[in-house]
Design a protein around this motif. Structure first.
Motif, PDB file in Angstrom:
ATOM      1  N   GLY B 597      -2.314 -14.757 -14.029  1.00 30.72           N
ATOM      2  CA  GLY B 597      -2.675 -16.027 -14.652  1.00 30.72           C
ATOM      3  C   GLY B 597      -4.152 -16.333 -14.536  1.00 30.72           C
ATOM      4  O   GLY B 597      -4.538 -17.492 -14.498  1.00 30.72           O
ATOM      5  N   ARG B 633       1.343 -24.134 -13.106  1.00 27.90           N
ATOM      6  CA  ARG B 633       0.612 -23.062 -12.441  1.00 27.90           C
ATOM      7  C   ARG B 633      -0.779 -22.960 -13.053  1.00 27.90           C
ATOM      8  O   ARG B 633      -1.741 -23.442 -12.520  1.00 27.90           O
ATOM      9  CB  ARG B 633       1.374 -21.747 -12.590  1.00 27.90           C
ATOM     10  CG  ARG B 633       2.734 -21.757 -11.885  1.00 27.90           C
ATOM     11  CD  ARG B 633       2.556 -21.748 -10.381  1.00 27.90           C
ATOM     12  NE  ARG B 633       3.799 -21.990  -9.644  1.00 27.90           N
ATOM     13  CZ  ARG B 633       4.692 -21.046  -9.348  1.00 27.90           C
ATOM     14  NH1 ARG B 633       4.519 -19.815  -9.767  1.00 27.90           N
ATOM     15  NH2 ARG B 633       5.765 -21.344  -8.651  1.00 27.90           N
ATOM     16  N   THR B 634      -0.868 -22.338 -14.195  1.00 29.44           N
ATOM     17  CA  THR B 634      -2.182 -22.024 -14.727  1.00 29.44           C
ATOM     18  C   THR B 634      -2.167 -22.154 -16.238  1.00 29.44           C
ATOM     19  O   THR B 634      -1.128 -22.000 -16.870  1.00 29.44           O
ATOM     20  CB  THR B 634      -2.562 -20.582 -14.306  1.00 29.44           C
ATOM     21  OG1 THR B 634      -3.732 -20.206 -14.986  1.00 29.44           O
ATOM     22  CG2 THR B 634      -1.477 -19.604 -14.625  1.00 29.44           C
ATOM     23  N   LYS B 636      -3.882 -20.288 -19.081  1.00 30.91           N
ATOM     24  CA  LYS B 636      -4.669 -19.099 -19.337  1.00 30.91           C
ATOM     25  C   LYS B 636      -5.477 -19.308 -20.629  1.00 30.91           C
ATOM     26  O   LYS B 636      -5.020 -20.012 -21.523  1.00 30.91           O
ATOM     27  CB  LYS B 636      -3.670 -17.958 -19.499  1.00 30.91           C
ATOM     28  CG  LYS B 636      -4.230 -16.570 -19.474  1.00 30.91           C
ATOM     29  CD  LYS B 636      -3.022 -15.597 -19.464  1.00 30.91           C
ATOM     30  CE  LYS B 636      -3.475 -14.200 -19.787  1.00 30.91           C
ATOM     31  NZ  LYS B 636      -2.369 -13.244 -19.737  1.00 30.91           N
ATOM     32  N   LYS B 670       8.741 -23.956 -12.505  1.00 29.18           N
ATOM     33  CA  LYS B 670       7.305 -23.809 -12.724  1.00 29.18           C
ATOM     34  C   LYS B 670       6.970 -23.884 -14.206  1.00 29.18           C
ATOM     35  O   LYS B 670       7.808 -23.622 -15.067  1.00 29.18           O
ATOM     36  CB  LYS B 670       6.815 -22.502 -12.117  1.00 29.18           C
ATOM     37  CG  LYS B 670       7.433 -21.269 -12.735  1.00 29.18           C
ATOM     38  CD  LYS B 670       6.995 -20.031 -11.969  1.00 29.18           C
ATOM     39  CE  LYS B 670       7.793 -18.822 -12.408  1.00 29.18           C
ATOM     40  NZ  LYS B 670       7.595 -17.683 -11.510  1.00 29.18           N
ATOM     41  N   LYS B 672       3.998 -22.765 -17.150  1.00 24.25           N
ATOM     42  CA  LYS B 672       2.829 -21.966 -17.455  1.00 24.25           C
ATOM     43  C   LYS B 672       2.363 -22.298 -18.861  1.00 24.25           C
ATOM     44  O   LYS B 672       3.176 -22.629 -19.719  1.00 24.25           O
ATOM     45  CB  LYS B 672       3.157 -20.477 -17.356  1.00 24.25           C
ATOM     46  CG  LYS B 672       3.542 -20.055 -15.948  1.00 24.25           C
ATOM     47  CD  LYS B 672       3.840 -18.583 -15.886  1.00 24.25           C
ATOM     48  CE  LYS B 672       4.109 -18.171 -14.434  1.00 24.25           C
ATOM     49  NZ  LYS B 672       4.352 -16.728 -14.329  1.00 24.25           N
ATOM     50  N   LYS B 688       4.457 -18.650 -23.203  1.00 26.28           N
ATOM     51  CA  LYS B 688       4.328 -19.696 -22.182  1.00 26.28           C
ATOM     52  C   LYS B 688       5.266 -20.870 -22.421  1.00 26.28           C
ATOM     53  O   LYS B 688       5.795 -21.044 -23.515  1.00 26.28           O
ATOM     54  CB  LYS B 688       2.880 -20.213 -22.166  1.00 26.28           C
ATOM     55  CG  LYS B 688       1.829 -19.129 -21.959  1.00 26.28           C
ATOM     56  CD  LYS B 688       1.982 -18.440 -20.620  1.00 26.28           C
ATOM     57  CE  LYS B 688       0.887 -17.426 -20.401  1.00 26.28           C
ATOM     58  NZ  LYS B 688       1.167 -16.571 -19.236  1.00 26.28           N
TER      59      LYS B 688
END
Lengths: 125, 833
Positions: B597, B633-634, B636, B670, B672, B688
């Motif tokens: 990520g 989380r992230t 990208k 989670k 993303k 995602k």
């Protein structure tokens, strides 16, 4: 506590009651061994077991979540959520991985004592 | 009644269990003789021994169980002779025990072909825990291993060699294909391909001529003149029944071994029975555990005075061999004249399925599954019970196309006497009545009540389907309740917690639950509280309700150390900050790796070091990356229009804005995200939970994609929208997901279960069909405003920092059992023991 007190114990002063989070556990160093100590505030009970999870030999039981199953107090290892009875240490998960050793606990004057069976010998090394 | 059982294997043990459970009036005296040092253990899962299981794990019952139930158990004490006239047995240790009934459960031994050199060191059989211990000792100095025998046990042994760390493993099979008893040539080819991918080299149609070497094996010579260098060999070329005792005392045995028994499992002496792999019934030796258990039940029933006979056993099997599903059922090989065969072969996925259908197209006769055996249970039941087939029988293995209806008839069509759990012999009727009459409303309860699903466990999904079906047909609302402590679904609980304004786990449990909680409801409630109020999760009372990773704000790794992941929004980082990460990793001796990520993970941190590590990271301007949480989380990003010659918009800036907006947001699972600057999609936004792709006119917003084990492409929610609209839609989408998803359900799975699917979701989010859009946006804004870095809160609080020590009574000391090994100039966690 389930352990019968006919056996003789050496009472080891582990820590003070406020050192252990409510409804949680800490790890106690006893000689070269590690004991998981739980402050089960909801039930007004204290429990102690070996800190090593017998499934993958990880020193992690003290970091597990405690709770109950059909009234029986238990702890879940943080690694793979194997469940163990806090009363007698037996593995409660369907695919049992072996049991935990348990120790009696007593609280006196704000101190927590763990009962080590016998006198000097470490029996579970 | 005096019963002597010779043999303490799985079947001998099962007989003890069955005898104790039967209503036998006369006082029962059971004596068991076992040859091995250990009481009966699970031989089916023997290879798990090399996978970390201990001999105790495999044990079926400890020696104390026999004592507690009044069974005299003599271990390491083989019986030497049977005196049928006097009705006594005599053992090696000198015991002579009288019997009324004698049961031979002597099992089988490995068949070792007479190859010159089999006596050499490094040549093993694969049968008992002792064999495994010998193999383990030898494997330390061995590098190349081979197995003779490509049957079920041989492949198990090959897996054992892999687990023992042998670099190269060969399987040598005399027949032209693997598992010749279970699967056909095409299936075997597919299995062979799969196993070769895993590093096992397969040699079929190969006959071993000699095992060579001085004292210890160094290689194998084959009859075709070829040679293989190996320093360890396991022979698994079949079994031979242990019938020598029976032979000795004059019982009838088969021409190729095996103690002849009738339908009551009686030998030629009516007081003597034989069960399991030593028994020869109608010319057949049953080498599986389920028929052995059935034989034990027949004998126990017979001895209790009731009638039951053994009339053969279905040899259908499903197993996972080294991670590859293999199953065969009914008659897998039936020829082209007697049946029509439908075959599905997908070499790219390594899947082979064959079903044999009666010529009139009405009945399923048998089949083979390799690579994907999910349909096994239903196919087996369809074949066994003669269920009607769907109009296009190929749907049974292809899955229905163009609709969501499940192919085949489903559990409802099964007759009451359909055998669901063949290990324990439990029928559909028994399972359903445990639900209707026994009040069992969970799979665990059914397992306890009926023992179904407690053997190999293969039938558990079907038990669940039966339970749900039975409850529904009783008009019972099958609720997805959280656990025994909360009789609510996650969605119900979230609404109640909100309405009642509860803020700690204990308040929630006291007000809405019962008991003391568990590892299922605690993190779930903690997540709900965080999703609703976004307070620091380690606040007193909620700290110990957090999932273990959330409790220490880091991911626990093998060996008990933790990993540290600071947030690097959009993957953009200054050289100065990169240097700080390098310095911190150096100082605390951490393994560093770039994540999937676009951030940097530092592994191997001692619990005690976490606060100091974060203090330094926070001082340099970092904050928690929430890699440990069920949270964002992230986000990208690709490099976008600032540098890229194709970029349409500044994807990095937008990714940073999105990541900073939703950082720390707790959700059922989670989350993303990614932002791509053009249609080339370098940020992989369509895999995602929510992904954004630049268009000429604005952004396209995709939702509910997933990578992971079941990849799923995200679906377009809205096209060509501006940045503000995009964020408003994401706010609404995330709030709806947080409020309605089941625990630990990713957005992709949530959408798959959502009635109305993407059209419904678009209506709610874009067209505001529920009239909740404004409320969702407002609630999200409150969460965004309440954000604070939880690691900063810990670093600044001496009380919270105190929790990050391994020993309560020696806070400075680190866990001395933590061990690392070195690899490519860095460290790695020591392997599981």
């Amino acid at each position: 506590m389930s352990a019968t007190l006919t056996e003789s114990y050496t009472w080891f002063a582990a820590c003070s009651t406020t050192d252990v989070p409510e409804n949680g556990g800490v790890c106690v160093k006893y000689k070269n061994d590690q004991i998981a100590l739980f402050n089960f505030t909801r039930r007004g009970e204290w429990y102690a077991t070996q800190n090593m999870c017998p499934h993958r030999m990880q020193m992690a039981i003290s970091r597990g979540m405690i709770g109950s199953i059909e009234g029986e107090p238990k702890v879940a290892c943080p690694f793979h959520k194997k469940n163990f009875s806090l009363v007698d240490g037996r593995c409660l998960s369907d695919d049992s991985c072996g049991d935990l050793k348990t120790y009696p606990v007593k609280v006196e004057g704000g101190r927590v004592f763990i009962g080590i069976p016998g006198a000097e010998e470490d029996t579970w090394a | 009644m005096k019963i002597v059982i010779i043999g303490n294997g799985m079947v001998g043990y099962k007989l003890c269990e069955k005898l104790l459970a039967k209503p036998i009036a006369a006082p029962l005296h059971i004596t068991v003789f076992g040859e091995e040092v250990r009481p009966a253990y699970d031989r089916v899962h023997l290879s798990a021994f090399f996978d970390g299981k201990t001999a105790d794990d495999l044990s079926l019952a400890p020696a104390s169980w026999y004592a507690d139930n009044g069974i005299a158990l003599h271990l390491s004490d083989p019986v030497l002779s049977i005196d049928r006239a006097a009705k006594t047995v005599s053992s090696h240790a000198g015991h002579t025990i009288p019997y009324d009934y004698l049961v031979l459960a002597t099992g089988s031994a490995a068949f070792v072909p007479p190859i010159p050199g089999v006596e050499k060191e490094g040549v093993f059989i694969y049968r008992t825990i002792e064999d495994l211990e010998l193999m383990q000792a030898h494997a330390r100095k061995a590098k190349k291993g081979a197995v003779i025998g490509g049957g079920l046990l041989g492949l198990e042994a090959a897996k054992a060699l892999l687990d023992l760390g042998l670099g190269t493993t060969h399987v040598v099979e005399f027949a032209p294909r693997l598992m010749p008893r279970q699967i056909d040539e095409a299936g075997s080819r597919m299995l062979q391909g799969k196993l070769e991918e895993l590093g096992i080299q397969i040699h079929t149609s190969k006959n071993t001529a000699a095992i060579v070497g001085e004292d210890t094996i160094t290689g194998m010579d084959f009859t075709d003149g070829s040679h293989l260098e190996v320093d360890m060999l396991v022979i698994s070329a079949g079994i031979k029944p242990r019938d020598e005792l029976a032979r000795h005392c004059g019982l009838e045995v088969g021409p190729r071994g095996g103690i002849v028994v009738n339908n009551s499992l009686q030998t030629s002496d009516p007081s003597i029975f034989a069960i399991g792999e030593c028994a020869l019934h109608e010319g057949m030796i049953y080498g599986l555990v389920a028929p052995g258990y059935e034989m034990a039940d027949v004998v126990a029933t017979h001895l209790s005075g009731a009638a039951k006979s053994f009339t053969g056993f279905d040899m259908s099997t499903k197993l996972k061999l080294i991670g590859v599903d293999v199953a065969s059922f009914g008659d897998p090989f039936i020829g082209p004249n007697e049946a029509r065969t439908i075959v599905l072969e997908d070499t790219s996925k390594g899947i082979y399925k064959r079903i044999n259908i009666s010529n009139d197209g009405k009945k399923l006769l048998g089949g083979i599954l390799v690579g994907d055996a999910e349909a096994y249970n239903m196919l087996l039941q369809t074949a066994k019970n003669g269920l009607a087939l769907p109009p296009n029988p190929e749907d049974l293995i292809l899955g229905a196309r163009g609709g969501s209806e499940e192919a085949g008839a489903g559990v409802a069509a099964l007759p009451e006497d359909a055998l669901i759990c063949s290990c324990e012999g439990i029928t559909k009727g028994q399972i359903c009545s445990s639900v209707t009459d026994g009040g069992c409303e969970s799979v665990d309860a059914i397992k306890k009540c009926t023992k179904a699903g407690t053997g190999c466990g293969g039938c558990v999904p079907m038990i669940k389907d039966l339970m749900v079906h039975t409850m529904k047909s009783q008009g019972k609302y099958v609720r997805n309740v959280i656990c025994e402590h909360f009789e609510f679904s996650r969605q119900e609980l979230l609404n109640l917690v909100k309405v009642k304004n509860l803020t700690t786990y204990n308040e929630v449990l006291d007000t809405l639950g019962k008991g003391d909680g568990c590892e299922i409801c605690k993190p779930l409630v903690a997540s709900i509280l965080a999703s609703l109020w976004n307070e620091v999760i380690l606040k007193k009372g909620n700290d110990t309700a957090q999932d273990s990773n959330d409790r220490f704000l880091a991911n626990i790794q093998k060996g008990g150390t933790y990993s540290v992941v600071p947030r690097i929004p959009g993957g953009e980082i200054t050289p100065e900050k990169l240097i700080v990460i390098g310095q911190v990793a150096q100082k605390y001796n951490l393994y560093t790796k770039i994540t999937g990520g676009q951030r940097i993970d530092m592994f191997g941190a001692h619990l005690n070091d976490l606060p100091a590590i974060w203090e330094e990271l926070i001082a340099a301007g970092f904050e928690s990356g929430h890699a440990y949480g069920k949270s964002l989380r992230t986000v990208k990003s690709c490099v976008g229009s600032t540098w890229c010659r194709f970029g349409l918009h500044d994807s990095v800036s937008f990714a940073i804005r999105i990541e900073e907006r939703y950082r720390g947001l707790r959700a059922p699972h989670k989350l993303k995200s990614a932002v791509s600057g053009c249609i080339r999609e370098c940020a992989e936004a369509q895999s995602k939970d929510f992904g954004i792709i630049a268009t000429e006119k604005g952004w396209n917003l995709y939702v509910c994609g997933n990578g992971g084990s079941k990849p799923q492409h995200a679906l377009l929610l809205a096209a060509d929208i501006d940045s503000e609209t995009c964020i408003r839609y994401i706010d609404r989408f995330l709030m709806l997901y947080i409020k309605t998803a089941d625990p630990l359900t990713r957005t992709a799975t949530w959408l798959n279960k959502l009635e109305g699917g993407i059209d419904y979701l678009r209506n709610v989010v874009v067209n505001d069909s529920l009239g909740l859009a404004e409320q969702f946006e407002q609630e999200m804004q409150e969460l965004v405003d309440a954000y604070e870095c939880e690691w900063k809160a810990v670093v600044e609080s001496p009380e919270l920092r105190k929790r990050f020590s391994h020993f309560v009574n020696a806070p400075e000391e680190k866990d001395p059992t933590v061990q690392f090994e070195s690899m490519r100039d860095q460290k790695k966690a020591a392997d599981w023991k």
